[in-house]
Write an enzyme that holds these catalytic residues in place. Structure first.
Site, PDB file in Angstrom:
ATOM      1  N   GLU A 460      71.523  15.766  39.222  1.00  0.00           N
ATOM      2  CA  GLU A 460      70.703  14.613  39.583  1.00  0.00           C
ATOM      3  C   GLU A 460      71.427  13.379  39.036  1.00  0.00           C
ATOM      4  O   GLU A 460      72.399  12.933  39.632  1.00  0.00           O
ATOM      5  CB  GLU A 460      69.312  14.815  38.998  1.00  0.00           C
ATOM      6  N   GLU A 466      61.884  12.537  43.344  1.00  0.00           N
ATOM      7  CA  GLU A 466      60.683  12.675  42.513  1.00  0.00           C
ATOM      8  C   GLU A 466      59.986  11.325  42.270  1.00  0.00           C
ATOM      9  O   GLU A 466      58.768  11.259  42.208  1.00  0.00           O
ATOM     10  CB  GLU A 466      61.034  13.349  41.187  1.00  0.00           C
TER      11      GLU A 466
HETATM   12  C1  NOJ Z   1      62.695  16.272  36.235  1.00  0.00           C
HETATM   13  C2  NOJ Z   1      63.481  16.789  37.396  1.00  0.00           C
HETATM   14  O1  NOJ Z   1      64.314  15.784  37.929  1.00  0.00           O
HETATM   15  C3  NOJ Z   1      62.522  17.313  38.446  1.00  0.00           C
HETATM   16  O2  NOJ Z   1      63.233  17.753  39.581  1.00  0.00           O
HETATM   17  C4  NOJ Z   1      61.717  18.433  37.838  1.00  0.00           C
HETATM   18  O3  NOJ Z   1      60.736  18.837  38.772  1.00  0.00           O
HETATM   19  C5  NOJ Z   1      61.019  18.001  36.557  1.00  0.00           C
HETATM   20  N1  NOJ Z   1      61.913  17.342  35.663  1.00  0.00           N
HETATM   21  C6  NOJ Z   1      60.414  19.205  35.834  1.00  0.00           C
HETATM   22  O4  NOJ Z   1      61.438  20.072  35.421  1.00  0.00           O
HETATM   23 CA    CA Z   2      64.821  13.554  36.944  1.00  0.00          CA
END
Ligand code: NOJ
Ligand code: CA
Length: 672
Positions: A460, A466
């Site tokens: 990422e 998200e």
């Molecule tokens: C942050 C991550 O970027 C996301 O993809 C994930 O769902 C959450 N943390 C929980 O692990």
């Molecule tokens: Ca993240």
């Protein structure tokens, strides 16, 4: 273009008398003649400068390192020798935007003597930029504690720059479009356009056992390296002989030239894994978005997302749609404490998730299980368990693991300091032992280590999808900024594919619960539907997710694009674009081509030449376009699917709505 393997390495040794403090200049020119680096030793100090086509890009910029105990590698340099070499070869990677990569550079190594240490400044000049690193050999000690890196990048003119601010713990920040003269700190890659029209991007390659580099402006156009410190203030703890990561400056005449560059990969060592047969790009879906939009939970209870039944439903959907794998976050114990003093278990499943049954079912259906290890930033706890957790996945037949570090590290360690860099690397190496690839969230920045560790698939390291689930979200310009900045470092698991753009199905659900402080009730994906499709092509990731809940894909005509999409491409080219404005990318995979075009808030009409197609071959182009009245704000779901036959001699007119995009699949027509 297929090049035969060809390697020349000529060593030319030119020894200059030691003891000389006279100014000396050493010049290195890239094989194509466009890029020039000059290294000056002046008054006992070292400087470098960079030119492209005769224009100064970087004015003389200081070099050097300082360590505790009087190990000063920043002045009193005496030149002990100089060597040059050149390489022209082609190497092959298991996966990547391009599978065959030409490595063609000239090298200059300047051997310097400093107080109590020798220093080699190694420079490489390529057609797409330059790299340099420090190679240190100290005497009378077995370790060096670095207190300062003096590396400077002094712009010769005030350039327009696109970057996020430096931060030792997060990269999930919005990009700024600021002149260098107004950029106080920056993380890398920082991309720039000089008034003379040169595009450049400063970053680093092969970051191992050293803190990440960020930049601070210390004078009008002078950017200086900053290293994320240990809690005691030291920057790096190194043995007496060590090499720093490469400091890199990609150079191009067009913005897309930076994207089409392989400089970062070329500055990394060759593959360290003997058997890579288990490493394969994949498409995946997962129990994920439901948690972010607040209708499911990671913890066990009525709203638990990762139940055995739901995972099996996702496997069925994947099998029906030709999708390789599923993810199920919240499969394991420990989520109750997330965000606090969490202790996750990486070997125990929650009571309503039968890991064995899910993996067995997946095996029968030909769908792989992607493991998930959210650590919350508790590194000691994860390091104690990771071997066992990874072995469990290996025993279950899994080959991919998503990791997460959403939380501060204990003990005052920062995510991006040497402690973090060491940890993230340990994970990659233990994972390789268990034949697992890594998709790291909240990672250390990519510096091209995938060449050496091709199981380091994706990460990422920027604001991903998200943010659209629980905040004001990523603006339309973000997706056309990422390819010119964050993605220059390597693939990104952005997780595109929200079809329910306004989050209607979750906002009106009786199960909805606000769970994130940043949620002000205005969350949504700030694009048109077709831009979501285009992002599967544009935002390169060898593990590519269709991130929405599967009910939003069932029976949707646009999902055919993801069914057809192949993440295992052989060749890619960014055709056109400008940072934060628009982009057009094409990828070729097993004879098919996938094109993605997208724009920021502005509507655009582009003409794209199809000369990337094979000459003489006819293709069926399946076009997923914004409808004429589509608009990311007022009419985001409007699309039009059309088909036409095309050849390499044709052009297509592409209309992009405000915040819009277009995706095209080109399938060769087989004549009977
Ligand atoms: C942050 C991550 O970027 C996301 O993809 C994930 O769902 C959450 N943390 C929980 O692990
Ligand atoms: Ca993240």
């Amino acid at each position: 273009m297929k090049l035969t393997h060809h390697l020349i390495a000529l060593a030319l040794c030119l020894v200059i008398p030691t003891g000389s403090l006279m100014a000396k200049r050493y010049k290195l020119t890239s094989p194509d003649g466009h890029n020039v680096v000059c290294v000056d030793i002046k008054g006992g100090r070292a400087y470098y400068s960079v030119w492209r086509d005769g224009k100064t890009v970087l004015a003389p910029s200081r070099l050097g390192l300082i360590a505790q105990g009087g190990y000063d590698l920043s002045e009193n340099f005496r030149v002990a020798g100089v060597e040059t070499a050149s390489v022209d070869s082609v190497w092959h990677q298991v996966w990547g935007e391009n599978k065959d990569i030409r490595e063609n550079y000239r090298e200059l190594s300047l051997h310097l003597r400093a107080r109590r240490a020798d220093l080699t400044l190694r420079f490489r000049a390529f057609a797409d930029g330059i790299g340099f690193r420090y190679e240190v050999a100290a005497q009378g000690t077995d370790s060096l504690f670095i207190t300062r890196e003096l590396t400077e990048f002094c712009l010769s003119e005030d350039a327009r720059a696109w970057s996020i601010p430096a931060d030792a713990n997060t990269y999930e920040l919005l990009y700024r479009d600021l002149p260098v003269s107004k950029t106080q700190t920056a993380n890398t890659p920082i991309t720039m356009r000089t008034p003379s029209g040169v595009y450049l991007s400063i970053h680093e390659a092969a970051l191992y056992d050293y803190p990440e580099m960020t930049l601070e402006r210390t004078d009008s156009l002078r950017l200086e390296a900053r290293l994320a410190p240990w809690p005691d203030g030291l920057l790096a703890r190194e043995p007496a002989r060590f090499n720093t990561p490469w400091r890199t400056v990609q150079l191009a005449d067009r913005a897309v030239g930076l994207i089409n560059s392989s400089l970062i990969l070329n500055l990394n060592p060759a593959c360290a894994l003997e058997d890579t047969s288990w490493i394969r790009p994949k498409k995946y879906v997962g129990v994920w978005w439901g948690m972010h939009v607040g209708i499911w939970s990671w913890v066990m209870g009525d709203r638990h997302g990762a139940t055995t039944e739901r995972a099996m439903e996702y496997i069925d959907f994947a099998a029906r749609n030709g999708i390789d794998a599923i993810l199920a976050e919240g499969w394991n114990k420990g989520w109750e404490g997330w965000g606090g003093n969490q202790e996750f278990s990486f070997t125990e499943a929650q009571a309503d998730f039968d890991l064995q049954k899910v993996c067995q079912y997946g095996k029968e259906k030909g769908v792989m299980f992607i493991g998930h290890h959210e650590t919350g930033g508790n590194i000691p706890s994860y390091e104690r368990q990771m071997d066992a957790g990874m072995k469990l996945l290996q025993d279950m037949g899994s080959h991919d693991l998503k990791t997460g570090y959403a939380g501060g590290f204990k003990g005052g360690f920062s995510h991006h300091g040497q402690y973090g860099v060491r940890h993230y690397q340990r994970v990659v190496e233990v994972a390789a032992k268990h034949r697992l690839t890594i998709d790291a969230h909240e990672p250390i920045k990519d510096t091209g280590i995938r060449r050496t560790w091709p199981n380091m698939m994706t990460r990422e390291g920027a604001r991903g999808m998200e943010w659209n689930g629980w905040s004001a979200g990523n603006p339309p310009s973000h997706h056309v900024m990422l390819p010119f900045t964050r993605l220059l470092s390597g693939p990104m698991d952005y997780t595109p594919g929200t079809f329910d753009l306004l989050l209607e199905s979750s906002k009106h659900s009786p199960d909805f619960k606000r769970w994130n402080d940043q949620d002000k009730g205005n969350a949504r994906a700030n694009t048109t539907l077709c831009k979501q499709l285009a992002n599967w092509v544009i935002l390169y990731s060898p593990l590519q997710m269709a991130s929405d809940m599967i009910e939003n894909y069932e029976a949707h005509p646009c999902f055919q694009f993801f069914r057809d999409f192949d993440p295992d491409c052989e060749h890619s080219e960014a055709l056109d674009g400008e940072p934060g404005e628009f982009i057009v990318v094409v990828r070729e995979a097993k004879g098919r081509f996938f094109l993605g075009a997208s724009t920021n808030e502005e509507s655009r009409n582009l003409t794209v030449k199809l000369d990337f197609l094979k000459p003489g071959q006819t293709y069926r182009a399946i076009i997923y376009a914004d409808a004429p009245d589509a608009d990311w704000q007022t009419n985001p779901q409007a699309y039009k699917i059309t088909e036409q036959q095309v050849q390499a001699t044709d052009s297509l007119n592409i209309h992009l709505a405000p915040g819009g995009g277009q995706a095209i699949t080109f399938v060769p027509v087989v004549r009977m």
